[in-house]
Each structure stands twice: as C-alpha cells, then as structure tokens.
Motif scaffolding. Structure first.
Motif, PDB file in Angstrom:
ATOM      1  N   PRO A  18       0.908  -1.312   0.067  1.00 47.79           N
ATOM      2  CA  PRO A  18      -0.009  -0.034   0.119  1.00 47.79           C
ATOM      3  C   PRO A  18       0.857   1.344  -0.098  1.00 47.79           C
ATOM      4  O   PRO A  18       0.485   2.200  -0.581  1.00 47.79           O
ATOM      5  CB  PRO A  18      -0.783  -0.053   1.331  1.00 47.79           C
ATOM      6  N   VAL A  19       1.988   1.103   0.841  1.00 45.41           N
ATOM      7  CA  VAL A  19       2.877   2.593   0.842  1.00 45.41           C
ATOM      8  C   VAL A  19       3.407   2.521  -0.546  1.00 45.41           C
ATOM      9  O   VAL A  19       3.326   3.865  -1.184  1.00 45.41           O
ATOM     10  CB  VAL A  19       4.112   2.221   1.710  1.00 45.41           C
ATOM     11  N   LEU A  20       3.782   1.834  -1.469  1.00 48.77           N
ATOM     12  CA  LEU A  20       4.300   1.905  -2.736  1.00 48.77           C
ATOM     13  C   LEU A  20       3.129   2.127  -3.647  1.00 48.77           C
ATOM     14  O   LEU A  20       3.484   3.209  -4.580  1.00 48.77           O
ATOM     15  CB  LEU A  20       5.075   0.757  -3.228  1.00 48.77           C
ATOM     16  N   ALA A  21       1.908   1.913  -3.589  1.00 51.16           N
ATOM     17  CA  ALA A  21       0.839   2.260  -4.511  1.00 51.16           C
ATOM     18  C   ALA A  21       0.388   3.585  -4.163  1.00 51.16           C
ATOM     19  O   ALA A  21       0.257   4.174  -5.037  1.00 51.16           O
ATOM     20  CB  ALA A  21      -0.317   1.332  -4.041  1.00 51.16           C
ATOM     21  N   LEU A  22       0.175   4.059  -2.953  1.00 55.47           N
ATOM     22  CA  LEU A  22       0.090   5.385  -2.611  1.00 55.47           C
ATOM     23  C   LEU A  22       1.168   6.342  -3.028  1.00 55.47           C
ATOM     24  O   LEU A  22       0.765   7.354  -3.789  1.00 55.47           O
ATOM     25  CB  LEU A  22      -0.157   5.451  -1.132  1.00 55.47           C
ATOM     26  N   LEU A  23       2.492   6.003  -2.924  1.00 51.92           N
ATOM     27  CA  LEU A  23       3.536   6.821  -3.609  1.00 51.92           C
ATOM     28  C   LEU A  23       3.435   6.856  -5.082  1.00 51.92           C
ATOM     29  O   LEU A  23       3.468   8.002  -5.692  1.00 51.92           O
ATOM     30  CB  LEU A  23       4.885   6.296  -3.146  1.00 51.92           C
ATOM     31  N   GLY A  24       3.359   5.698  -5.634  1.00 56.76           N
ATOM     32  CA  GLY A  24       3.182   5.965  -7.035  1.00 56.76           C
ATOM     33  C   GLY A  24       1.995   6.723  -7.643  1.00 56.76           C
ATOM     34  O   GLY A  24       2.130   7.386  -8.715  1.00 56.76           O
ATOM     35  N   PHE A  25       0.771   6.648  -6.937  1.00 50.47           N
ATOM     36  CA  PHE A  25      -0.310   7.402  -7.181  1.00 50.47           C
ATOM     37  C   PHE A  25      -0.123   9.015  -7.071  1.00 50.47           C
ATOM     38  O   PHE A  25      -0.334   9.586  -7.946  1.00 50.47           O
ATOM     39  CB  PHE A  25      -1.246   6.978  -6.119  1.00 50.47           C
ATOM     40  N   TRP A  26       0.458   9.313  -6.074  1.00 56.43           N
ATOM     41  CA  TRP A  26       0.954  10.816  -5.671  1.00 56.43           C
ATOM     42  C   TRP A  26       2.133  11.146  -6.794  1.00 56.43           C
ATOM     43  O   TRP A  26       1.873  12.169  -7.424  1.00 56.43           O
ATOM     44  CB  TRP A  26       1.590  10.711  -4.243  1.00 56.43           C
ATOM     45  N   VAL A  27       3.073  10.355  -6.919  1.00 53.73           N
ATOM     46  CA  VAL A  27       4.067  10.685  -7.873  1.00 53.73           C
ATOM     47  C   VAL A  27       3.824  10.867  -9.236  1.00 53.73           C
ATOM     48  O   VAL A  27       3.855  11.752  -9.921  1.00 53.73           O
ATOM     49  CB  VAL A  27       5.347   9.739  -7.828  1.00 53.73           C
ATOM     50  N   GLY A  28       3.072   9.870  -9.754  1.00 50.44           N
ATOM     51  CA  GLY A  28       2.236   9.948 -11.197  1.00 50.44           C
ATOM     52  C   GLY A  28       1.473  11.313 -11.346  1.00 50.44           C
ATOM     53  O   GLY A  28       1.602  11.697 -12.406  1.00 50.44           O
TER      54      GLY A  28
END
Length: 561
Positions: free
Chosen positions: A179-189
């Motif tokens: 979930p941490v990587l998913a949220l970070l990817g969501f935000w960075v994208g």
C-alpha cells in the motif's frame, strides 16, 4: 444441515476473499509503477487489463465482491441481536463500508468501459482525481481500508500454519510495502501530470454521458442501502415464533426462535461473558441447561470440540452456539450471578484481548520429598528465596510473573513487545533461572541432601489476556491453549530429566535454529495433533546463542554436554 451450510459459507468467504486479494495486489502494484513514470503505469495497465478485463476475470472479480457482500448481509441477518461489543460492531461496519467507498471509482472506470468500450488511462484518471482533493483522499482511504481488510483476513487464515512463523517477517514487510508503494506511485504519477488538467482530457465526445454515470452511481448506492435496510427489516420480522429463556435469578425473557443464548442475554441487557466474541473459540460463555434439555439441537463440530476439551457434562453447552428451539432454563457457568458479583465487570476486563505471547512454566523437582525433610519455617524461607530468584530472573529478562502455584511459577513474555522479542526474553529468563538455581544450591549446600533442580516448559502462541478472578484475588492473567501446552511441556522436561522442554514454534519465533538437540513430536491432552518439542538438558546453552543472535547470524545449537 446447518453445519454443512456454515462450512460452505466459510469456504465461499475464503475463495472470494482470495479472488479480491489477488485483484487488489495486481491493482496496487500497477499503481506503484507511478514511481517510475506514468508510461510505466500504462504498460502495467495493459497486463492488468489482460488479467481482469475478460469474462473470466470480470466474473471472478465481481462475483467475489458480490458474494462477499451477500455473506456479510447473511451474517447480519443470522445475528439475532445487534447488541454487541464495540469491536464486533466496528468489524461489521468496516466490512459493509468498503462497497460504498468503491462505487465512484468502479463506475468511473469499469462501468464506463463496459458501456462504451472507452478505457480511461492514467493520464486522465490521475489529473481528475487530484483536481478534487476530496476524491484523492477518499480513494486513498479506500485503498488502505481494502488492503487492511484483506491482510487481516489472510492473517486469521494463516497464523496457525506451521510454516507461518518462518515467513512472518517477510509477509509483514510485503503487507506494509504494497500500500505504501501504491500510494506513493499514485501521488508521484499525479505530480508528474501537474500541467495536465482534468478539463483537457476527462470529457470527450466518445465517452459515456456524465449524467448517465451519475445516475448509475445513484442507483448502485440505492441498491446497496436497500439491501442493508432490507436485511435489517427481515431480521426484525417475527417469522420464527417465540421462546422463553429463564435465568437463575428469576428473570425470564422472550426472544425469537433462532437466537443463540448469548444473543438472547445481550438482547435483554443481561451480562454474559464471552471472551472470543461469540465465535466458539473459547468456553467462557458456557451455560448449564437446568430445564428443557430434551430435544435441543446437537452440538456442531466447533462446539463439540470445545466442550470435549473442558470435559463438560452433557447438560453444559456453549451459549454462543446453541440456538434453542423451545423454552429453556439456564445458568451461566461463568456468569456474574454464580460467583456473587453484584456488578458486571467492565468491558476491558470481561472481554479481554488476544495476544501472541511466550509462556514459561517453572517447577522444583522432588519438592514434596524436600519439604518433608525440612522444618516448616525452613521450607517457607527456602521457597521465598526460590520465588525471589524466579521473579528477578523473569523481570530482568523483560517478562512478568503471572502467579506462583505451590512450588511452581508461571511467567508471561510479550505483553508489550512482539512475539519474536518475547521468545528471546523467555529463553534469556531460562538461562538466568538456571544460573540462579546454581547460586541457591551453593548458598544452601549444608542444608540440602541433594541440589535443587528445576524443570521448565515453554511454548509461544495466541492467548487471551485479561483480568480474571474475584475481588482482591482478581489479577491480569493469560488463558488458552498456549498456557496448557507450556504446562504439559514442563512435565515432559521432568520425564527426560532435563531443565527445559521448549516447543519448536518458540525457537523459530526467536530466530534460532532447531538442529542439535533431541526433538520429539508429542501429543498434548486436549490439543489436536502433535507439538514438535526440543529437549534442552542445560538451559545455559542458550546464553551464547542469544548473544550470537544479537551480534550476527545464528549458529547451530550445540548438542548435549
């Protein structure tokens, strides 16, 4: 028939949960590619669509989601009263909230694709969500809720497997990273597309009309609300007739046929202890049937196994499992009225909490013979010195002494630490106890015909922690299968004339290897299956091993000296 239906529900719950978990894993990994670029997210989406945007994937996904929701409604319908502890209520509320949180995302992506064939890309979805912070927050919260729900389900399913302790740290790490990587990817994208606004891309002629999608969302919400409201209405209808349940203090309540005795007590506001929350995992809610024993439904497998473990007579049943079909008179075995308590225990004390702990039983060998040879005052003095030594060793290692029983002691580790640390503390305590016994023997050499010897048993696993007792005799203690197993292992150590019998589970939790000592698969009375157990003749052998563990990689356990 009821038992077969319960098994089918559990299997359906498990299968659909695995289907939803696989979808979440692939979906969140796709989000995590945003840490690379939005192009990487798009390439990942192509693979994701191959898996889930075909008739097999669509059937699995929405069939699982629908079945999971229906099973939740079925659970509410079969629950005869909505009076329950707060934790049970929160679990149900969170489970029902997820579909409502996912509706906007599902309609904006999957439903539109099914209607028009138009698949919105990350180049469109990300700017649209982040143009309205409330949508981004809602989507992030839904992501965390969904993943947490799945991880909890996986943990409850797998925690009893023999292999789970070996991979627990790896699984826990993955559960946090996804979930941490998913949220970070969501935000960075989304940040990489700051120059692209929702108005540039979100509305196109070939897409489904926005008003139609809004109507679809509305009617899905109505269907979900209607199903929940309908379930509550159906369970409120008196379709099964009434029965009466009488209590020892003269109270008698009328409830619909189909209530469990625990639900009947809760519905009437009568205190009724149930540590496991009414799932048949403990026997604290058991009742004695005073009248109406004939014709009651037979116990199911879960109830029968629990009653067998406590050697209950035929007229004792679990209140959380028994659904009487006629009038009965009962007496709660562990109820407040039976022990003279005028007020019900507070929720924290009565409900308890489940933790994974390490348990140490320590007992003096041949103490009966020793006490016969000593003067009473000398015996008391020696016992007090022994108990002082046990207390200092346990507390010095980070544990707490639960109670002293005769010449034995029960110690608990892990009330405020993780299971790995708890097991290392318990092993450390055994080395301290062994050294202290040697000191005690030297100090009392002239008074003892033969040296004092201890036998210790240790096991680790889940246990119920709570305040148990009456009045001043009430104290924080632990109950459960883990306690029983540790007690049996202490007797097993005596059989082999060893200082310690320790379960392989505890050694694995502590991160130490198993090789180098005698190992047995022993059967423990009241416990299904066998327990792999190591015989340790000198507990001090663990001292260098624990030091090696703290300093670097583990070394093989030495053999018997």
């Amino acid at each position: 028939m009821r038992l077969k239906l319960d098994i089918s529900r559990k299997r359906l719950h498990l299968i659909t949960g695995l289907g939803l978990g696989l979808f979440l894993l692939t979906h969140f990994l796709n989000h995590a590619l945003g840490l690379i670029s939005v192009d990487a997210m798009e390439k990942g989406r192509e693979i994701f669509n191959l898996l889930w945007r075909n008739w097999i994937g669509t059937t699995l996904l929405y069939g699982s989601l629908f079945t999971h929701f229906v099973l939740a409604l079925d659970s509410i319908y079969r629950r005869q009263t909505l009076r329950m502890p707060p934790r049970e209520a929160l679990k149900i509320i969170f489970g029902l909230a997820l579909p409502f949180m996912l509706v906007p995302h599902v309609v904006g992506t999957r439903v539109e694709w099914m209607l028009s064939g138009y698949a919105a890309s990350y180049y469109e979805v990300l700017p649209n969500l982040w143009s309205r912070p409330s949508d981004a927050v809602r989507q992030s919260v839904a992501l965390v809720f969904a993943w947490s729900h799945g991880c909890l389900g996986f943990w409850f399913w797998m925690r009893g497997r023999a292999w789970y302790p070996r991979y627990q740290l790896l699984l826990y790490t993955a559960a946090l990273l996804v979930p941490v990587l998913a949220l970070l990817g969501f935000w960075v994208g989304a940040r990489s597309l700051e120059g692209v606004t929702a108005s540039n891309t979100w509305f196109k002629p070939e897409r489904t009309d926005f008003a139609l999608l809004s109507d679809i969302r509305f009617w899905i919400y109505m269907a979900l609300l209607g199903s929940v409201a309908g379930t509550l209405l159906l369970r409120a209808l008196p379709v099964n007739g009434k029965i009466r349940v009488a209590y020892p203090d003269g109270r008698s309540i009328s409830v619909a046929r189909g209530f469990t005795l625990l639900e009947a007590s809760r519905a009437a506001g009568i205190p009724h202890i149930s540590i496991c929350g009414g799932r048949g995992r403990c026997s604290t809610c058991r009742v004695r049937i005073i009248e109406g024993m004939e014709g009651l439904p037979a116990p199911g497998d879960a109830e029968r196994n629990t009653l067998s473990r406590i050697k209950a007579p035929d007229n004792v049943r679990l209140a959380c499992q028994l659904r009487p079909n006629h009038n009965v008179s009962i007496a709660p075995v562990l109820g407040a009225e039976n022990v003279g308590v005028s007020t019900a225990p507070n929720p924290e004390e009565s409900a308890g909490r489940e933790r994974r702990i390490a348990v140490l039983f320590c007992d003096l060998r041949d103490f009966t013979r020793l006490s016969q040879q000593q003067l009473p005052f000398d015996t008391v003095f020696l016992l007090n010195r022994y108990f002082e030594m046990i207390g200092e060793a346990v507390e010095g290692a980070g544990g707490v002494v639960d109670k002293f029983i005769g010449d034995g002691a029960l110690a608990i580790f892990g009330l405020s630490t993780g299971i790995e640390t708890a097991c290392q503390q318990a092993l450390n305590a055994t080395t301290r106890i062994a050294r202290s016994v040697e000191i005690l023997n030297r100090n009392f050499m002239s008074e003892l015909d033969q040296p004092l010897r201890v036998a210790m048993g240790m096991h680790a696993g889940p246990a119920i922690i709570g305040h148990i007792g009456y009045g001043r005799a009430s104290s924080l203690t632990a109950v459960g299968d883990t306690i029983n197993a540790a007690s049996r292992l202490e007797g097993f150590a005596k059989e082999y004339d060893a200082q310690l019998a320790v379960s392989a589970d505890l050694i694995r939790y502590a991160g130490l290897p198993l090789a180098g000592h005698e190992s047995y698969n022993i059967a423990i009375r009241g416990r299904a299956g066998t327990l792999e157990t190591l015989i340790i003749y000198k507990a001090e052998e663990f001292e260098p091993l624990l030091a090696e563990k703290a300093a670097g990689p583990a070394v093989p356990l030495p053999g018997r000296q």
